[in-house]
Design an enzyme around this catalytic site. Structure first.
Site, PDB file in Angstrom:
ATOM      1  N   TYR A  42       0.845  -1.190   0.000  1.00  0.00           N
ATOM      2  CA  TYR A  42       0.000   0.000   0.000  1.00  0.00           C
ATOM      3  C   TYR A  42       0.882   1.242   0.000  1.00  0.00           C
ATOM      4  O   TYR A  42       1.325   1.713   1.038  1.00  0.00           O
ATOM      5  CB  TYR A  42      -0.926   0.010   1.220  1.00  0.00           C
ATOM      6  CG  TYR A  42      -1.836  -1.186   1.335  1.00  0.00           C
ATOM      7  CD1 TYR A  42      -2.124  -2.001   0.242  1.00  0.00           C
ATOM      8  CD2 TYR A  42      -2.427  -1.516   2.554  1.00  0.00           C
ATOM      9  CE1 TYR A  42      -2.951  -3.098   0.355  1.00  0.00           C
ATOM     10  CE2 TYR A  42      -3.266  -2.610   2.683  1.00  0.00           C
ATOM     11  CZ  TYR A  42      -3.521  -3.399   1.581  1.00  0.00           C
ATOM     12  OH  TYR A  42      -4.352  -4.493   1.711  1.00  0.00           O
ATOM     13  N   HIS A  84       0.306 -11.972   1.435  1.00  0.00           N
ATOM     14  CA  HIS A  84      -0.740 -11.207   0.748  1.00  0.00           C
ATOM     15  C   HIS A  84      -1.355 -12.007  -0.406  1.00  0.00           C
ATOM     16  O   HIS A  84      -2.574 -12.005  -0.600  1.00  0.00           O
ATOM     17  CB  HIS A  84      -0.130  -9.904   0.234  1.00  0.00           C
ATOM     18  CG  HIS A  84      -1.091  -8.774   0.140  1.00  0.00           C
ATOM     19  ND1 HIS A  84      -0.721  -7.464   0.047  1.00  0.00           N
ATOM     20  CD2 HIS A  84      -2.445  -8.754   0.114  1.00  0.00           C
ATOM     21  CE1 HIS A  84      -1.777  -6.690  -0.022  1.00  0.00           C
ATOM     22  NE2 HIS A  84      -2.833  -7.445   0.010  1.00  0.00           N
ATOM     23  N   SER A 139     -12.995  -5.449   2.427  1.00  0.00           N
ATOM     24  CA  SER A 139     -14.096  -4.880   1.645  1.00  0.00           C
ATOM     25  C   SER A 139     -15.455  -5.391   2.121  1.00  0.00           C
ATOM     26  O   SER A 139     -16.295  -5.802   1.309  1.00  0.00           O
ATOM     27  CB  SER A 139     -13.918  -5.172   0.143  1.00  0.00           C
ATOM     28  OG  SER A 139     -12.740  -4.594  -0.353  1.00  0.00           O
ATOM     29  N   LEU A 175     -17.879  -3.804   3.035  1.00  0.00           N
ATOM     30  CA  LEU A 175     -18.948  -2.912   2.583  1.00  0.00           C
ATOM     31  C   LEU A 175     -19.027  -2.875   1.055  1.00  0.00           C
ATOM     32  O   LEU A 175     -19.518  -1.923   0.465  1.00  0.00           O
ATOM     33  CB  LEU A 175     -18.739  -1.496   3.147  1.00  0.00           C
ATOM     34  CG  LEU A 175     -18.781  -1.410   4.670  1.00  0.00           C
ATOM     35  CD1 LEU A 175     -18.542   0.024   5.134  1.00  0.00           C
ATOM     36  CD2 LEU A 175     -20.111  -1.929   5.213  1.00  0.00           C
ATOM     37  N   GLY A 221     -17.564   0.064  -0.997  1.00  0.00           N
ATOM     38  CA  GLY A 221     -18.268   1.341  -0.951  1.00  0.00           C
ATOM     39  C   GLY A 221     -19.747   1.257  -1.246  1.00  0.00           C
ATOM     40  O   GLY A 221     -20.510   2.129  -0.832  1.00  0.00           O
ATOM     41  N   PHE A 222     -20.184   0.220  -1.943  1.00  0.00           N
ATOM     42  CA  PHE A 222     -21.605   0.096  -2.281  1.00  0.00           C
ATOM     43  C   PHE A 222     -22.485   0.118  -1.039  1.00  0.00           C
ATOM     44  O   PHE A 222     -23.486   0.844  -0.978  1.00  0.00           O
ATOM     45  CB  PHE A 222     -21.859  -1.219  -3.027  1.00  0.00           C
ATOM     46  CG  PHE A 222     -21.785  -1.096  -4.523  1.00  0.00           C
ATOM     47  CD1 PHE A 222     -22.633  -0.243  -5.210  1.00  0.00           C
ATOM     48  CD2 PHE A 222     -20.873  -1.842  -5.244  1.00  0.00           C
ATOM     49  CE1 PHE A 222     -22.569  -0.143  -6.589  1.00  0.00           C
ATOM     50  CE2 PHE A 222     -20.807  -1.749  -6.624  1.00  0.00           C
ATOM     51  CZ  PHE A 222     -21.648  -0.898  -7.302  1.00  0.00           C
TER      52      PHE A 222
END
Length: 327
Positions: A56, A124, A204, A206, A209-210
């Site tokens: 990141y 990862h 993720s 969520l 973002g949705f």
């Protein structure tokens, strides 16, 4: 916030963590000041798991987390990850699961995080050119040396997870899992983790973002946001997927909570430790409140009815990304 034991190796963490990726990479729009304020607020709210990775930035997210945590580092679980190799200037050098790279990566992460150990150190992505036993073996040497307390894997198949755990006890697996992405329930990964006593950490949670209600059309995503390239975020897919969000919003409204809180409460009640990402204090507060929400069997049945496996339109990743995640 409630604390739980993640997996069966003894790691204690909050029932909900904070994914820090978007503060430094892929989504755009974050500021350092806002990100640090969000991390500090998460600490105030009882969040103890903070998830980062060498990739990141690269490196910048680990450095940011170190600056934000400061003297509170020993109060929290730092989870970081390695897989792709990078030159010291951040130039990507490709996926590398070799023992030599594992040893270099943990030392570099410790330097960037400003600490003498990582609490939970993940692979990862599995390198298809290196047997998982070799990579995990090298990671176990970091545990023996005191550089990592526990190890995990991310986005592996059930078979690879089983082989990894046979090499050295795996504390957690991190995979995408949400009301928009329920493949883990059907590909053997979630059931294998439960069978082996391995904790499950959804990233993720969520739906990128949705489920937070922040994406109504592709134009809502900032320029440079990696989601613009994902099939699930085409204008046509967004329009179809918003119907699921609308149905979940009705259930949430009846409980006087937000759709994001509904989605996170669902993940927590499933026995997982979700790590939603945000760069905003208000969202952090909203997400943390989900830890106290109880869903009834009727709630769960209604959620399953409107958001079953396969309901979301569009693949969750690009073809290249999906191929990379099949390790």
């Amino acid at each position: 916030m409630r604390q739980i034991t993640l997996g069966s190796q003894g790691l204690t963490t909050s029932v909900l963590g904070l994914g820090c990726m978007g503060m430094s990479a892929f989504y755009g729009g974050a500021t350092e000041a806002g990100s640090i304020e969000t991390i500090r607020r998460a600490l105030d709210l009882g969040v103890t798991m903070f998830d980062t990775a060498e990739a990141y930035g690269p490196f910048e997210n680990e450095k940011l987390l170190a600056r934000a945590l400061g003297i509170d580092r020993e109060k929290v679980v730092i989870a970081s990850k390695f897989a792709s190799d990078f030159a010291d200037d951040g130039t990507p050098l490709g996926l590398n699961g070799s023992p030599e790279h594992a040893h270099r990566a943990i030392d570099r992460s410790l330097q960037h995080l400003g600490t003498d150990h990582v609490d939970l150190w993940y692979l990862h992505r599995a390198d298809p050119n290196v047997p998982i036993e070799e990579t995990i073996g090298a990671m176990s040497e970091a545990v023996t040396a005191g550089k990592a307390s526990y190890i995990g894997v991310s986005e592996t198949s059930a078979d690879t997870l089983r082989r990894a755990h046979a090499t050295f006890p795996i504390t957690a697996i991190q995979s995408e899992y949400s009301l928009f992405e329920r493949d883990a329930e059907h590909n053997g990964v979630l059931s294998t983790a439960r069978e082996l006593g391995i904790g499950f950490v959804p990233f993720s949670p969520l739906g990128r973002g949705f489920l937070g209600g922040t994406v109504m059309r592709k134009a809502d995503l900032p320029e440079g946001d990696a989601r613009r390239n994902l099939p699930r975020f085409s204008d046509q897919a967004i329009e179809a997927n918003l119907r699921i969000v609308d149905a979940l919003r009705l259930i949430a409204k009846e409980k006087n909570i937000t759709p994001a809180q509904l989605a996170l409460a669902w993940a927590i009640q499933a026995g997982t430790v979700p790590i939603p990402g945000t760069t905003k204090v208000s969202r952090m507060e909203e997400n943390a409140a989900a830890a106290d929400i109880e869903l009834t069997s009727e709630d769960l049945a209604r959620i399953d009815a409107v958001s079953p496996h396969g309901a979301a339109t569009g693949a969750r990743n690009t073809e290249a990304g999906m191929a990379r995640d099949r390790g």
